[in-house]
Design an enzyme around this catalytic site. Sequence first.
Site, PDB file in Angstrom:
ATOM      1  N   HIS A  35      20.396 -62.469   0.904  1.00 21.76           N
ATOM      2  CA  HIS A  35      20.328 -61.564  -0.478  1.00 21.76           C
ATOM      3  C   HIS A  35      19.068 -60.873  -0.787  1.00 21.76           C
ATOM      4  O   HIS A  35      18.652 -60.449  -1.834  1.00 21.76           O
ATOM      5  CB  HIS A  35      20.510 -62.752  -1.729  1.00 21.76           C
ATOM      6  CG  HIS A  35      21.388 -63.782  -1.553  1.00 21.76           C
ATOM      7  ND1 HIS A  35      20.825 -64.863  -0.761  1.00 21.76           N
ATOM      8  CD2 HIS A  35      22.586 -63.950  -1.765  1.00 21.76           C
ATOM      9  CE1 HIS A  35      21.833 -65.934  -0.705  1.00 21.76           C
ATOM     10  NE2 HIS A  35      23.043 -65.548  -1.261  1.00 21.76           N
ATOM     11  N   ASP A  42      30.096 -33.988  21.226  1.00 27.60           N
ATOM     12  CA  ASP A  42      29.226 -34.645  21.174  1.00 27.60           C
ATOM     13  C   ASP A  42      28.013 -34.702  22.146  1.00 27.60           C
ATOM     14  O   ASP A  42      27.293 -35.520  22.236  1.00 27.60           O
ATOM     15  CB  ASP A  42      29.786 -36.268  21.458  1.00 27.60           C
ATOM     16  CG  ASP A  42      30.584 -36.374  22.509  1.00 27.60           C
ATOM     17  OD1 ASP A  42      30.559 -35.720  23.347  1.00 27.60           O
ATOM     18  OD2 ASP A  42      31.208 -37.497  22.680  1.00 27.60           O
ATOM     19  N   THR A  64      36.947 -36.525  29.461  1.00 29.98           N
ATOM     20  CA  THR A  64      38.172 -35.668  29.680  1.00 29.98           C
ATOM     21  C   THR A  64      37.750 -34.852  30.903  1.00 29.98           C
ATOM     22  O   THR A  64      38.272 -34.499  31.730  1.00 29.98           O
ATOM     23  CB  THR A  64      38.645 -34.963  28.494  1.00 29.98           C
ATOM     24  OG1 THR A  64      38.382 -35.739  27.285  1.00 29.98           O
ATOM     25  CG2 THR A  64      39.652 -33.981  28.854  1.00 29.98           C
ATOM     26  N   ARG A 107      39.702 -35.265  21.514  1.00 21.84           N
ATOM     27  CA  ARG A 107      38.744 -36.225  21.158  1.00 21.84           C
ATOM     28  C   ARG A 107      37.430 -35.952  20.816  1.00 21.84           C
ATOM     29  O   ARG A 107      36.786 -34.954  21.202  1.00 21.84           O
ATOM     30  CB  ARG A 107      38.811 -37.329  22.514  1.00 21.84           C
ATOM     31  CG  ARG A 107      37.990 -38.436  22.289  1.00 21.84           C
ATOM     32  CD  ARG A 107      38.446 -39.563  23.331  1.00 21.84           C
ATOM     33  NE  ARG A 107      38.605 -40.767  22.721  1.00 21.84           N
ATOM     34  CZ  ARG A 107      39.148 -41.762  23.281  1.00 21.84           C
ATOM     35  NH1 ARG A 107      39.503 -41.532  24.246  1.00 21.84           N
ATOM     36  NH2 ARG A 107      39.194 -42.685  22.640  1.00 21.84           N
TER      37      ARG A 107
END
Lengths: 573, 573
Positions: free
Chosen positions: A217, A391, A437, A536
């Site tokens: 917490h 990316d 790819t 992608r």
Amino acid sequence: MTTIFDAPEEFATTALKGFAAIYSRYVRLVKGGVVRATKVPKGKVSVVIGGGSGHYPAFAGYVGPGLADAAVAGDVFASPSTAAVARVCRLADQGGGILLGFGNYAGDVLNFGVAAERLRAEGIDVRIVPVTDDVASAPAETAAKRRGIAGDLMVFKIAGAAAEAGLDLDEVERLTRHANDRTVSFGVAFKGCTLPGAPNPLFTVPKGQMALGLGIHGEPGISEEDIVSATDLAALLTDKLLAERPAGTKRAGVVLNGLGATKYEELFVLWTAVAARLEAAGLEAVLPEAGEFVTSLDMQGCSLTLLWLDDELEPLWTAACDTPVLRRGATFTTEPATDALDDSDTLANFAEASDISKADGKCVAGVIEKIALALKEAEEELGRIDAVAGDGDHGQGMRRGSAAALEAARAAVAAGAGAASVLAVAGDAWADRAGGTSGAIWGLLLRSWSNALSDTAAIEKDAVVRGARLALEGVTRLGRARPGDKTLVDALVPFVETLEKEAAAGKSLVEAWSAAAEAAKAAAEATASLTPKLGRARPLSEKSIGHPDAGAISLALVSQVAGNFLAANKGDY
Amino acid sequence: MTTIFDAPEEFATTALKGFAAIYSRYVRLVKGGVVRATKVPKGKVSVVIGGGSGHYPAFAGYVGPGLADAAVAGDVFASPSTAAVARVCRLADQGGGILLGFGNYAGDVLNFGVAAERLRAEGIDVRIVPVTDDVASAPAETAAKRRGIAGDLMVFKIAGAAAEAGLDLDEVERLTRHANDRTVSFGVAFKGCTLPGAPNPLFTVPKGQMALGLGIHGEPGISEEDIVSATDLAALLTDKLLAERPAGTKRAGVVLNGLGATKYEELFVLWTAVAARLEAAGLEAVLPEAGEFVTSLDMQGCSLTLLWLDDELEPLWTAACDTPVLRRGATFTTEPATDALDDSDTLANFAEASDISKADGKCVAGVIEKIALALKEAEEELGRIDAVAGDGDHGQGMRRGSAAALEAARAAVAAGAGAASVLAVAGDAWADRAGGTSGAIWGLLLRSWSNALSDTAAIEKDAVVRGARLALEGVTRLGRARPGDKTLVDALVPFVETLEKEAAAGKSLVEAWSAAAEAAKAAAEATASLTPKLGRARPLSEKSIGHPDAGAISLALVSQVAGNFLAANKGDY
């Protein structure tokens, strides 16, 4: 950020209602908690657990045969009320008495304690066991003051298994206390959590830092330090716990717990280092678990819990249970597979090659060497171009793939392969090592091209040109890109067409190739005006307009390098 | 933020290694993937699945009896290589042929497709089924272009169950395609994800917005809108899918999937609204699941998937399976519990009260009325004080608790209860409704105090003073706070001591109480100089120095209000 809710003040009750609805095969909803949805034998000790909400699967997710009989749920990070604890206990009572388990926090101690007193006054035998596993919250000498964190799971599992085995309340209480005495946890947090409806986090951890021993917490921990590597983090967590290892302990139940926003794969990465450390310490992990067992909303961080097993505890830890979050015991009759698995990639047996083709194979390896060198030099630049639309890993993939292709080509040459085989295995190696790819595309491109060559005849202009067409066909047959999609195809099509046209017009291979490479370069640069199609890892497509496609640029670069090689060695063709 | 790793480029392979190590009872690690650790019957169709990493439990977490035989894992968000797919398939092959399942992305289509061609050339019968469940990625008319997201789980579950049932490859392929045709998903994202080692998120969603239909690698979605309530979000997700419901479909498999940083309890809150909507549409959810099944590192968001069941698909969806992430089938022999559960809080039967005590009971209810009124007015101020050191809910708890106490006191008065009973039930109601530590403390305080009163004798000064001491004892016996811990106790101790001293010195109750309330007020304000001790939800303790404790301030306020009531009604005492 806790984002999905209607009225924030109803978050905990609505979450419990939804949990009970989706898992009605396990639990029934009652006011303030849940009880098992399945029949429980009369006279069995009932294990009732609970605490604040915001920690799912603690505590409702632990309810089911072999674990808890019922769970009480307070508001988010708040103890359930005394009345709620008492009410749920009355509903769970089967006449065998109640083992009441909860984490050691002031509010819970108070509410569960008062509830136990009320229930005893009503004639129900109740024993309370506050879990005290968090080594960061107090030293070992005052272990009873420690907070309860992910050790809840281990301690309640032991209690549930003991109760399911039909032991009486004295024995269930003894074993639960024994398990608690032998359970230790240590955790770190990287980022705080946000209460439903709150605009800001309940607490924060400075960016780039980790808070050692921070409570679930946000209670104060031990210190804040720079975030370290997984290996160092594993050492930190493991060593802290091993320091409290009881003499002679050789086996432990283990839970690597994610607090909410730390993902499974991070926990698995951490596990490789934790496991190595436990093994080095001569401690065997028994049915270890990595996942989310005691969370803290969307807090980022993790904890490691060890349950020091002995002859009494191990059968209870491994016993069958069936709850929404933890299931043990056989559903299938299985045997371990014992056959050896051979996942090595063995070198292909090459067809018998002619001397001339072997010499050509060396030239193929020579072209690939130049390509690998050029792609190594261009890695950063290609990554930069790719990062605009993708990316940013294109340069890395091309470098890796071409290096692997070169290695495979050299090995093939050394094994006496002909030109077609050298090119084919280079393509396969490129695809395998580069991944993604573009790796697959380059693998396909080279392997398809190789189909126009042979391991016996010398490489000739026509074969090379026919190979280029086969390469284009291969790439477009299984790849989905079409001209205009802003991919390598946009450069490959003009390359192949120009090569064919110039060759047909009687130009030498060197001349035709040079023209084709120029055409590829111009087309690659022209991709700057295109918009990429869905693919992608291309979240930022609109940003790429005005920038060329990294795959097309690579193709142009490779064709230029290959052309230079041909020109330098033109005497041979 | 993906935080735990050693070398970022080794994240995916290390995660797979750690997964295989911790779940060695399910899987064996091979290069590029995992295969079942248990024996598989010869001749069974092998279900091999895979895709990029970063999506755990997709895909390695689905491997086990009744589901997949093996999983291939690429780099983070990148397709596995052709060679890796082929290699893992060869190891999983049992001679019954291979069903190859993956999400419909360019890189996967390419690599799995090329691998299938290579394997067929080697004499292994391979069928490929790209999963196309994401309705946001293409319209229904071109469903074959859709991306694969959480529907992977449903489609692979059907394939795995069909293969486990011993069906041949033609039939397994037909059922898998049938399942894919009947699986639809729709998702939203609230926040992007960060690749291991990357300093910034791969993509972002504007703050306060949600991206509808955003892909699990950040591929473009449909639109960005303001974040809505759980009920509205449920409507949005459900209606989009119901629009594609095949005529006559009455039952559906359902998965409510969290993408990483959206927590279980949020999914359960959402489920209450989704379930209501499905029910209203006459659609029954069969074995629904809420949890993380196809994640996207630490992305925040969720998706809803429906598998339109028919007589063929339902037994396959419900069939037993045993994997690290999904387990179905009996481990225990259980029967549903059918007994009625009465969780109503019935009004206590009060002891027979004297007329004088009934009148005093009305006065007790009168004091509580003033207290409830004062606490309602002070709610915001108390919340503000509490927010410095705690979670700011103290004012809310005090308002709720005192309102519930008043309601219970009035009901008790109406039922003819005496003074002791009125105070006792008021305390219980306070504790039950306020929740948390302060609710329990106030419940204990009032109930303990009531032990000095009776339901027959009139309230007298001595009884009130004795009650105050009992209240302090009750609070400190089960609560853990001691003077100096910066809690309500710091004001309660001087209150009780002053009350006792002044009463012993011969002062009237009104005078003694007034002095005690002054002492409480001074002590409450003096808590500003104290540091709180460890307690729940107190992450920012150091910030509270210089601010008084909210609990102590409340105690002072309540004692002052009660004193004013006494003074106004002093003729009665």
